[in-house]
Scaffold this motif. Structure first.
Motif, short mmCIF file in Angstrom:
data_model
loop_
_atom_site.label_atom_id
_atom_site.label_comp_id
_atom_site.label_asym_id
_atom_site.label_seq_id
_atom_site.Cartn_x
_atom_site.Cartn_y
_atom_site.Cartn_z
N ASN A 100 0.85 -1.19 0.00
CA ASN A 100 0.00 0.00 0.00
C ASN A 100 0.89 1.25 0.00
N ILE A 101 0.46 2.27 -0.70
CA ILE A 101 1.15 3.55 -0.65
C ILE A 101 0.33 4.48 0.23
N ARG A 102 0.92 4.92 1.33
CA ARG A 102 0.24 5.79 2.28
C ARG A 102 0.20 7.23 1.76
N PRO A 103 -0.67 8.07 2.32
CA PRO A 103 -0.76 9.46 1.84
C PRO A 103 0.57 10.21 1.87
N ASN A 104 1.47 9.84 2.79
CA ASN A 104 2.75 10.54 2.87
C ASN A 104 3.80 9.95 1.92
N GLY A 105 3.41 8.92 1.15
CA GLY A 105 4.30 8.36 0.15
C GLY A 105 5.06 7.12 0.56
N VAL A 108 4.08 0.38 2.11
CA VAL A 108 3.98 -0.61 3.19
C VAL A 108 3.56 -1.95 2.60
N GLY A 109 4.36 -2.97 2.83
CA GLY A 109 4.02 -4.32 2.38
C GLY A 109 4.30 -5.34 3.46
N LYS A 110 4.01 -6.60 3.17
CA LYS A 110 4.27 -7.68 4.13
C LYS A 110 5.08 -8.77 3.42
N VAL A 408 8.67 -1.54 5.08
CA VAL A 408 8.30 -0.15 4.78
C VAL A 408 9.42 0.50 3.98
N GLN A 409 9.09 1.12 2.86
CA GLN A 409 10.05 1.82 2.03
C GLN A 409 9.63 3.27 1.88
N GLY A 410 10.58 4.16 2.05
CA GLY A 410 10.28 5.58 1.95
C GLY A 410 11.34 6.33 1.18
N ASP A 411 11.15 7.66 1.14
CA ASP A 411 12.10 8.56 0.48
C ASP A 411 12.56 9.63 1.45
N GLY A 412 12.76 9.22 2.70
CA GLY A 412 13.18 10.18 3.71
C GLY A 412 12.04 10.77 4.53
N GLN A 413 10.85 10.21 4.45
CA GLN A 413 9.70 10.76 5.19
C GLN A 413 9.97 10.69 6.70
N ILE A 414 9.55 11.69 7.41
CA ILE A 414 9.58 11.70 8.87
C ILE A 414 8.19 12.01 9.36
N ARG A 415 7.91 11.58 10.60
CA ARG A 415 6.55 11.74 11.13
C ARG A 415 6.42 13.11 11.79
#
Length: 416
Positions: A100-105, A108-110, A408-415
């Motif tokens: 799934n691609i979350r709104p912040n980009g 998320v997979g399993k 979880v894969q991101g492009d540098g996202q922080i919460r």
């Protein structure tokens, strides 16, 4: 030197890290080598198996138990074939799903991963040693196998062959650990080693499974018994129902997917029960019948409360006439063992409602209970069946010997 189950478990845990990282080709090559080694060592295996057969006869094992224990050249060929079949199965390890691609980009997979060290406690059948080892290896797990004392020589020589194959493939032989001491104290200690063992699968009689479940500190896959039901609905095709009854009850009686209870809708009882009585009598099936059905069966015994949850594992069946569909469901809610339930019906809506309301591990519409088997359901092979609704429910194949982790894969996202 005295044997230590704790040291074996620690060796298994250490091996689990390298086994989990084997790629598909390495595992398949190892399985092929294991199969070939069994063929090459046939004479040695048969000689050790003969020791178990002699001891079993001296100790009064039944003919059925002796047959389960016996290995022959043909059975060893079949065993090697089973290992080769496991090698051909899709490897679940590393598979990523539900991305799934979350709104912040972030994505998320399993991912499927091995469970780790799987202990199996089982009785009688030496083929289980090789089959369980193969399924565990293919799914990236280490197998810690404790067979019964009646098959000790057979299990140990099979383990020797498998270890030789693993060493030739440069795989830690502790990927397959076979307990050489059948003493019950060793089994009791094994069930406490929660730091090194991730799961226990007991496979045998109800007494063994209950003992392990009640005494283990490690999660246990449970399957106490298979009280499988066939419900003949008011709209059933009687010829089909008869075939399902005979196949489910008489094709093989001593297996957990054999029928043990027949439920018949009262609207079709007068039409169906005479046919069932004649067919079951021809197969010498003993009948435990309710008050409404006993008159149809010559020589039947009156069913007691105990018959409704009995697992006969013999040419024996309980028969009950129920008022309607809801009454059949109510019976299952009380007496089902959670294994397999079958409805014979020509009513599409009832078929759908049956599959929705009945929550056994396997629910069937117009098909024999004897299909409740990993191989028959497309798993290729099974290590056992779960009726405990843990991470696995029903026949357990390779995927059931894995769990999932989030990736979880991101492009540098922080919460925020």
């Amino acid at each position: 030197m005295s044997f230590s189950i704790a040291e074996m478990a620690k060796a298994a845990r250490k091996a689990s890290f390298s086994v989990a990282n084997l790629n598909q080709q390495q595992k398949n090559d190892a399985l092929e080598a294991m199969a070939q080694k069994l063929i090459e060592r046939t004479e040695l295996i048969l000689a050790e198996n003969e020791k178990d057969l002699i001891a079993g006869k001296d100790n009064g094992l039944t003919d059925a138990m002796i047959d389960r224990l016996r290995l022959t050249p043909a059975r060893i060929e079949d065993l090697a074939g089973a290992l080769r079949e496991v090698a051909q199965l899709p490897d679940p390890v590393g598979r990523i799903s539900n991305v799934n691609i979350r709104p912040n980009g972030i994505r998320v997979g399993k991912m499927r991963i091995p469970l780790g060290v799987i202990a199996m406690i089982y009785e009688s059948r030496p083929n289980v040693t090789a089959e369980a080892a193969a399924l565990c290896l293919k799914s990236g797990n280490v197998a810690l196998l404790r067979g019964g004392k009646e098959a000790l020589f057979s299990n140990l020589v099979i383990a020797k062959c498998l270890h030789e194959a693993l060493e030739e493939q440069n795989i830690d032989p502790n990927a397959i650990c076979v307990v050489p001491d059948p003493d019950r104290a060793v089994m009791n200690e094994l069930m406490t080693l929660s730091d090194d063992v991730d799961l226990i699968i007991p496979r045998g009689g109800e007494g063994l499974i209950r003992f392990v479940t009640e005494n283990s500190r490690i999660p246990v896959i449970q399957h106490f018994k298979g009280v499988c039901h066939l419900y003949v609905d008011s709209t059933a095709d009687t010829n089909m129902a008869l075939e399902l009854l005979l196949n489910g009850k008489t094709q093989r009686t001593g297996v957990c997917n054999a029928l043990e209870t027949l439920l018949v809708d009262k609207a079709i009882a007068e039409q169906f029960l005479p046919l069932a009585a004649k067919a079951l009598a021809e197969k010498n099936v003993k009948i435990h019948a309710c008050e409404q059905s006993i008159g149809y069966f010559e020589g039947a015994e009156a069913a007691t409360e105990a018959d409704w949850d009995a697992e006969y594992l013999a040419l024996e069946i309980a028969v009950r006439v129920v008022d309607d569909f809801d009454a059949a469901i109510s019976h299952l809610e009380v007496y089902s063992s959670g294994h397999t339930e079958v409805i014979c019906t020509q009513n599409y809506a009832k078929a759908n409602e049956f599959t929705r309301r009945v929550n056994s591990a396997v629910v069937m519409v117009n098909a024999s209970s004897r299909f409740s088997d990993g191989g028959q359901l497309g798993l290729g092979a099974e290590i056992g069946i779960s009726t405990s609704k843990l991470h696995a429910y029903g026949p357990m194949g390779l995927e059931s010997l894995t769990t999932e982790k989030f990736v979880v894969q991101g492009d540098g996202q922080i919460r925020d």
